[in-house]
Design an enzyme around this catalytic site. Sequence first.
Site, mmCIF file in Angstrom:
data_model
loop_
_atom_site.group_PDB
_atom_site.id
_atom_site.type_symbol
_atom_site.label_atom_id
_atom_site.label_comp_id
_atom_site.label_asym_id
_atom_site.label_seq_id
_atom_site.Cartn_x
_atom_site.Cartn_y
_atom_site.Cartn_z
ATOM 1 N N ASP A 139 2.853 6.860 -3.605
ATOM 2 C CA ASP A 139 2.236 7.964 -2.879
ATOM 3 C C ASP A 139 1.667 8.842 -3.996
ATOM 4 O O ASP A 139 1.429 8.337 -5.098
ATOM 5 C CB ASP A 139 3.285 8.706 -2.018
ATOM 6 C CG ASP A 139 2.648 9.610 -0.971
ATOM 7 O OD1 ASP A 139 2.236 9.091 0.075
ATOM 8 O OD2 ASP A 139 2.530 10.832 -1.205
ATOM 9 N N LYS B 202 10.491 7.998 3.513
ATOM 10 C CA LYS B 202 9.704 8.599 2.441
ATOM 11 C C LYS B 202 10.667 9.020 1.353
ATOM 12 O O LYS B 202 11.851 9.241 1.626
ATOM 13 C CB LYS B 202 8.953 9.834 2.953
ATOM 14 C CG LYS B 202 7.719 10.138 2.155
ATOM 15 C CD LYS B 202 6.555 9.289 2.634
ATOM 16 C CE LYS B 202 5.333 9.471 1.778
ATOM 17 N NZ LYS B 202 4.158 8.897 2.470
HETATM 18 N N1 GLU Z 1 2.375 6.425 0.751
HETATM 19 C C1 GLU Z 1 1.558 5.661 1.631
HETATM 20 C C2 GLU Z 1 1.708 6.163 3.044
HETATM 21 O O1 GLU Z 1 2.099 7.237 3.247
HETATM 22 C C3 GLU Z 1 1.869 4.192 1.538
HETATM 23 C C4 GLU Z 1 3.231 3.823 1.957
HETATM 24 C C5 GLU Z 1 3.521 2.344 1.794
HETATM 25 O O2 GLU Z 1 2.630 1.612 1.427
HETATM 26 O O3 GLU Z 1 4.669 1.972 2.070
HETATM 27 O O4 GLU Z 1 1.405 5.532 4.035
#
Ligand code: GLU
Length: 452
Positions: A166, A126
């Site tokens: 996100d 993240k």
């Molecule tokens: N932010 C989204 C999640 O927490 C998508 C992450 C992504 O697609 O890599 O799953």
Amino acid sequence: MSKYLERVLEATKAKNANEPEFLQTVEEVLTSLAPVIEAHPEYEKVALLERMVEPERVIEFRVTWMDDNGQWQVNRGYRVQYNGAIGPYKGGLRFQSNVNLSMIKFLGFEQTFKDALTTLPIGGAKGGSDFDPAGKSDAEVMRFCQAFMTELYRHIGPDVDVPAGDMGVGAREVGYLYGQYRRIVGAFKNGVITGKGLPFGGSLIRPEATGYGAVYYLNEVLKHENDSIEGKRIAISGFGNVAWGIVKKVAELGGKVVTLSGPDGYIYDADGLVTEEKIDYMLEMRNSGRNKVQDYADKFGVPFFAGEKPWGLGSDKVDIIMPSAMQNDVHLDSAKKIAASGIKYYIEVANMPTTNDALEFLKEQKHMIIAPSKAVNAGGVAVSALEMSQNSERLVWEAEEVDAKLKSIMKNIHDSSAAAAERYGLGYDLVAGANIAGFQKVADAMMAQGVF
Ligand code: GLU
């Protein structure tokens, strides 16, 4: 709880005392792993849990950009590459003024198990920044994204780490981030980021995926209970991209979403957000940048409750609750109201929307079924992984194909979570089941790859 588990939990608390959200998720996950750790004494010798709670790598960097007045601004950027045992690191970037290391670590830890649950080959990560795109001009957002990627590019790659959006990072930001990556590396490696626009390697259904996936998961829960979505009234929080996907799919399947919420309060629409006009208006509200859900009440003449959350409605108005806005949206007092209302289904969508005490309380309610966000919202990252596949094939799959895969992935997540809980004699416990199933896959991969 085993001595080993207890020791790791205590040590993690001592080491990260100033990271409350991170500790909250570690505590939630580790506690539910108790029977697994009991059954695998071999984990202790190789410090498996200690390694799992410690991110493989934390990158923190300065982002300097110029605002429209010619003034230089400085923000902090993060990328936490949590666990790469089952694939390239994968997870979104969050741009919001309250972003800090504790938040990114909590999200990265959750992401590791979520990504494992998809059954696709993606590790957990993240990232983000305390930069808030709200209220910034387009040019400012572009300059910020370019500065952010100028630092991040050296740490990522299609086989290394693949960020995505996100909160605060949508198609516009992903476009600017990818453009800068392409400019720096001098190659069209679009598998480096997902959530891209369709002309340069985006996947059909990706914008809808998190919301659609959540409804597909909900459907599996309802099926398990010999129930159906037809005519169900659903209270959700938020009104962003995830909420939009939920509203669309629920309307298509004959249910109705009756609430939305924002920082200003919530709206209650007894007729449901079922018309194209209402669903499209959600996009308008979001794009306006006003961040006010009251706009919906003003436009469609429905009640607006200032400063309140939609968790106080009774079972005469609501059948299913889906918190879809942000972390720690439902506290113990709301959980008590929800339990007293007689509503049966509590389906988390946003990452960690429930405080640990509230979640414990809800799990104790025998009349309720609780589903955890790391399973329910995994459709977003799952379709991101499908976007990576399409990019490496240099193909674009049809919407029907992506959607069918998403549906089967969500069914699989539900079924494997239910089976994992069953295996440890926990009954239909989707919360523990998701933690156990996700953990087991990461643990197996780590055990096989040796200690480091
Ligand atoms: N932010 C989204 C999640 O927490 C998508 C992450 C992504 O697609 O890599 O799953």
